[in-house]
Design a protein around this motif. Structure first.
Motif, mmCIF file in Angstrom:
data_model
loop_
_atom_site.group_PDB
_atom_site.id
_atom_site.type_symbol
_atom_site.label_atom_id
_atom_site.label_comp_id
_atom_site.label_asym_id
_atom_site.label_seq_id
_atom_site.Cartn_x
_atom_site.Cartn_y
_atom_site.Cartn_z
ATOM 1 N N ILE A 178 37.744 45.708 37.716
ATOM 2 C CA ILE A 178 38.347 47.033 37.618
ATOM 3 C C ILE A 178 39.441 47.167 38.676
ATOM 4 C CG2 ILE A 178 37.943 49.516 37.576
ATOM 5 C CD1 ILE A 178 36.220 48.041 35.535
ATOM 6 N N ALA A 179 40.655 47.446 38.243
ATOM 7 C CA ALA A 179 41.755 47.760 39.159
ATOM 8 C C ALA A 179 41.883 49.275 39.210
ATOM 9 C CB ALA A 179 43.050 47.125 38.679
ATOM 10 N N LEU A 180 41.565 49.867 40.367
ATOM 11 C CA LEU A 180 41.448 51.322 40.460
ATOM 12 C C LEU A 180 42.788 52.054 40.512
ATOM 13 C CD1 LEU A 180 38.407 51.654 42.880
ATOM 14 C CD2 LEU A 180 38.469 52.018 40.414
ATOM 15 N N ASP A 181 43.854 51.376 40.856
ATOM 16 C CA ASP A 181 45.175 52.004 40.866
ATOM 17 C C ASP A 181 46.183 51.024 40.303
ATOM 18 O OD1 ASP A 181 47.442 53.432 41.201
ATOM 19 O OD2 ASP A 181 47.340 53.581 43.387
ATOM 20 N N ALA A 182 46.349 51.068 39.003
ATOM 21 C CA ALA A 182 47.219 50.097 38.319
ATOM 22 C C ALA A 182 48.492 50.735 37.807
ATOM 23 C CB ALA A 182 46.446 49.459 37.157
ATOM 24 N N ARG A 183 48.858 51.885 38.364
ATOM 25 C CA ARG A 183 50.022 52.604 37.855
ATOM 26 C C ARG A 183 51.307 51.788 37.955
ATOM 27 N NH1 ARG A 183 49.306 57.906 41.404
ATOM 28 N NH2 ARG A 183 48.699 56.230 42.844
ATOM 29 N N ALA A 184 51.420 50.950 38.973
ATOM 30 C CA ALA A 184 52.657 50.187 39.167
ATOM 31 C C ALA A 184 52.554 48.757 38.654
ATOM 32 C CB ALA A 184 53.029 50.178 40.655
ATOM 33 N N MET A 185 51.431 48.384 38.051
ATOM 34 C CA MET A 185 51.267 47.011 37.593
ATOM 35 C C MET A 185 52.026 46.751 36.307
ATOM 36 S SD MET A 185 47.229 46.152 38.323
ATOM 37 C CE MET A 185 47.460 44.420 37.860
ATOM 38 N N PRO A 217 44.129 39.848 43.440
ATOM 39 C CA PRO A 217 42.769 40.019 42.925
ATOM 40 C C PRO A 217 41.825 40.650 43.953
ATOM 41 C CG PRO A 217 43.621 37.875 42.315
ATOM 42 C CD PRO A 217 44.611 38.469 43.280
ATOM 43 N N ALA A 218 42.177 40.592 45.217
ATOM 44 C CA ALA A 218 41.344 41.231 46.243
ATOM 45 C C ALA A 218 41.317 42.748 46.076
ATOM 46 C CB ALA A 218 41.856 40.864 47.633
ATOM 47 N N ASP A 219 42.296 43.298 45.344
ATOM 48 C CA ASP A 219 42.339 44.738 45.090
ATOM 49 C C ASP A 219 41.495 45.137 43.882
ATOM 50 O OD1 ASP A 219 44.175 45.146 47.195
ATOM 51 O OD2 ASP A 219 45.832 44.561 45.889
ATOM 52 N N VAL A 220 40.777 44.194 43.299
ATOM 53 C CA VAL A 220 39.995 44.432 42.094
ATOM 54 C C VAL A 220 38.508 44.430 42.436
ATOM 55 C CG1 VAL A 220 39.440 43.556 39.793
ATOM 56 C CG2 VAL A 220 41.784 43.379 40.658
ATOM 57 N N HIS A 221 37.786 45.414 41.926
ATOM 58 C CA HIS A 221 36.326 45.478 42.088
ATOM 59 C C HIS A 221 35.678 44.925 40.820
ATOM 60 C CE1 HIS A 221 36.578 48.498 45.494
ATOM 61 N NE2 HIS A 221 37.764 48.644 44.929
ATOM 62 N N VAL A 222 34.633 44.125 40.963
ATOM 63 C CA VAL A 222 33.920 43.603 39.798
ATOM 64 C C VAL A 222 32.585 44.325 39.670
ATOM 65 C CG1 VAL A 222 32.948 41.573 38.666
ATOM 66 C CG2 VAL A 222 35.049 41.361 40.025
ATOM 67 N N VAL A 223 32.357 44.910 38.503
ATOM 68 C CA VAL A 223 31.133 45.651 38.218
ATOM 69 C C VAL A 223 30.376 44.939 37.108
ATOM 70 C CG1 VAL A 223 30.179 47.853 37.427
ATOM 71 C CG2 VAL A 223 32.216 47.830 38.889
ATOM 72 N N ASP A 224 29.084 44.714 37.296
ATOM 73 C CA ASP A 224 28.234 44.208 36.227
ATOM 74 C C ASP A 224 27.744 45.411 35.426
ATOM 75 O OD1 ASP A 224 28.431 41.525 36.911
ATOM 76 O OD2 ASP A 224 26.731 41.601 38.282
ATOM 77 N N VAL A 225 28.125 45.456 34.158
ATOM 78 C CA VAL A 225 27.849 46.622 33.316
ATOM 79 C C VAL A 225 26.735 46.308 32.320
ATOM 80 C CG1 VAL A 225 28.883 48.356 31.798
ATOM 81 C CG2 VAL A 225 30.292 47.205 33.518
ATOM 82 N N PHE A 226 25.848 47.265 32.135
ATOM 83 C CA PHE A 226 24.718 47.162 31.208
ATOM 84 C C PHE A 226 23.688 46.136 31.663
ATOM 85 C CE2 PHE A 226 28.124 48.302 27.893
ATOM 86 C CZ PHE A 226 27.833 49.644 27.923
ATOM 87 N N ALA A 227 23.597 45.857 32.953
ATOM 88 C CA ALA A 227 22.650 44.857 33.439
ATOM 89 C C ALA A 227 21.217 45.260 33.105
ATOM 90 C CB ALA A 227 22.804 44.670 34.943
ATOM 91 N N ASP A 228 20.424 44.286 32.680
ATOM 92 C CA ASP A 228 19.006 44.498 32.373
ATOM 93 C C ASP A 228 18.180 43.517 33.197
ATOM 94 O OD1 ASP A 228 16.713 45.520 31.186
ATOM 95 O OD2 ASP A 228 16.865 44.225 29.426
ATOM 96 N N GLY A 229 18.265 43.675 34.523
ATOM 97 C CA GLY A 229 17.554 42.783 35.426
ATOM 98 C C GLY A 229 18.502 41.950 36.259
ATOM 99 N N PRO A 230 17.961 41.184 37.195
ATOM 100 C CA PRO A 230 18.787 40.371 38.099
ATOM 101 C C PRO A 230 19.682 39.402 37.329
ATOM 102 C CG PRO A 230 16.513 40.480 38.880
ATOM 103 C CD PRO A 230 16.518 41.087 37.509
ATOM 104 N N GLY A 231 20.932 39.322 37.764
ATOM 105 C CA GLY A 231 21.874 38.392 37.139
ATOM 106 C C GLY A 231 22.387 38.844 35.797
ATOM 107 N N GLY A 232 22.018 40.056 35.380
ATOM 108 C CA GLY A 232 22.392 40.503 34.047
ATOM 109 C C GLY A 232 23.673 41.308 34.024
ATOM 110 N N GLY A 233 24.053 41.704 32.819
ATOM 111 C CA GLY A 233 25.229 42.534 32.626
ATOM 112 C C GLY A 233 26.487 41.740 32.351
#
Length: 289
Positions: free
Chosen positions: A26-33, A5-21
């Motif tokens: 997101i696993a940026l290179d999952a070809r071998a998963m 899981p350390a290879d995964v980035h977490v993005v808050d999407v559609f946030a509308d203010g602090p703590g939102g979204g």
């Protein structure tokens, strides 16, 4: 080697203010998963997750995406697609600002606009299909939501879909929407009975401004509620268009997640070809969680 899981980035999407979204791992290179490793990531984080893969040969796409929730794989996820493109752009890993993306539900276009922290991502969705539900379904829907018929706005309950079917339930006020306490133990069986992947009650916050509030209760994703559901917002926009509640010349703004303490804002812009609505752009911003 097991995928960490350390290879995964977490993005808050559609946030509308602090703590939102809505958080999107997101696993940026999952070809071998493997499938099991992808599902493990989704279960570890407890959210819809996107996995960047190579597109199939001959697909004519810049990249491919797969999506998992804790309980199963999904053919398409709007907010995770926006999050993946936003993250790749932020890291300087996009080949251009106009993309073609392979997904199991079909090819999705993506466009990145703006500068600096104001970068935005919009993804394409096909023209929505809107269908009525049998009148006898209404009683069970209201029972699961725990509301009387008088809490409904004077519009029909409908199923609508661009990529996945959502059930649109018009409520008379935002206050009623915020106060919903559905019987989640019955959500999966209800959705199964009405051919839906999620219940999407909504209310107009500014009808003349084409602004709506909504909440999403998924069928069987492994969590009770979504903070932002792009595919459902697109379905809602087409449901409103079919009812004459919105016009295609202006965007539809959908707020979601406030009842969860994660305020979100989704923008849906209709696409027109030869004077006919042919689909929509589903857009918003991301933020590193």
């Amino acid at each position: 080697m097991p995928f960490s899981p350390a290879d995964v980035h977490v993005v808050d999407v559609f946030a509308d203010g602090p703590g939102g979204g809505n958080p999107a791992p997101i696993a940026l290179d999952a070809r071998a998963m493997t499938d099991g490793e992808m599902q493990e990531v989704a279960r570890h984080f407890g959210h819809e997750s996107a996995f960047v893969i190579a597109p199939p040969e001959g697909a004519g796409c810049d990249l491919g995406l797969r999506f998992w929730v804790p309980n199963h794989e999904m053919p398409m996820c709007g907010h995770a697609t926006v999050g993946a493109v936003w993250l790749l752009d932020r890291l300087g890993r996009l080949p251009s600002e106009d993309l073609r993306i392979w997904t199991a539900s079909g090819i999705v276009e993506a466009v990145v606009t703006g500068t600096g922290e104001a970068r935005q991502v919009a993804i394409s969705q096909p023209r929505g299909v809107v269908e009525p539900l049998p009148k006898e379904s209404e009683a069970e829907i209201l029972s699961v939501l725990g509301i009387p018929p008088g809490d409904l706005a004077p519009m029909p309950i409908r199923n609508a879909a661009t990529s996945r079917v959502k059930t649109l339930i018009p409520l008379a006020s935002v206050a009623l929407l915020d106060g919903l306490r559905p019987d989640l133990s019955r959500m999966e069986s209800l959705c199964e009975a009405i051919g839906s992947t999620g219940i999407y009650p909504y209310a107009a916050s500014d009808g003349s401004g084409q602004r709506y509030d909504a909440r999403q209760f998924p069928k069987s994703s492994g969590y009770p509620e979504d903070a932002a559901t792009g595919i459902a917002a697109a379905a809602l926009a087409f449901g409103l268009l079919a009812q004459g509640q919105v016009t295609p010349e202006r965007p539809v703004i959908v707020r979601q997640g406030r009842a969860m303490g994660r305020p979100s804002r989704i923008e849906v812009r209709f696409r027109e070809e030869a004077g006919r609505v042919s689909g929509c752009w589903l857009g918003g911003a991301g933020r590193v969680a």
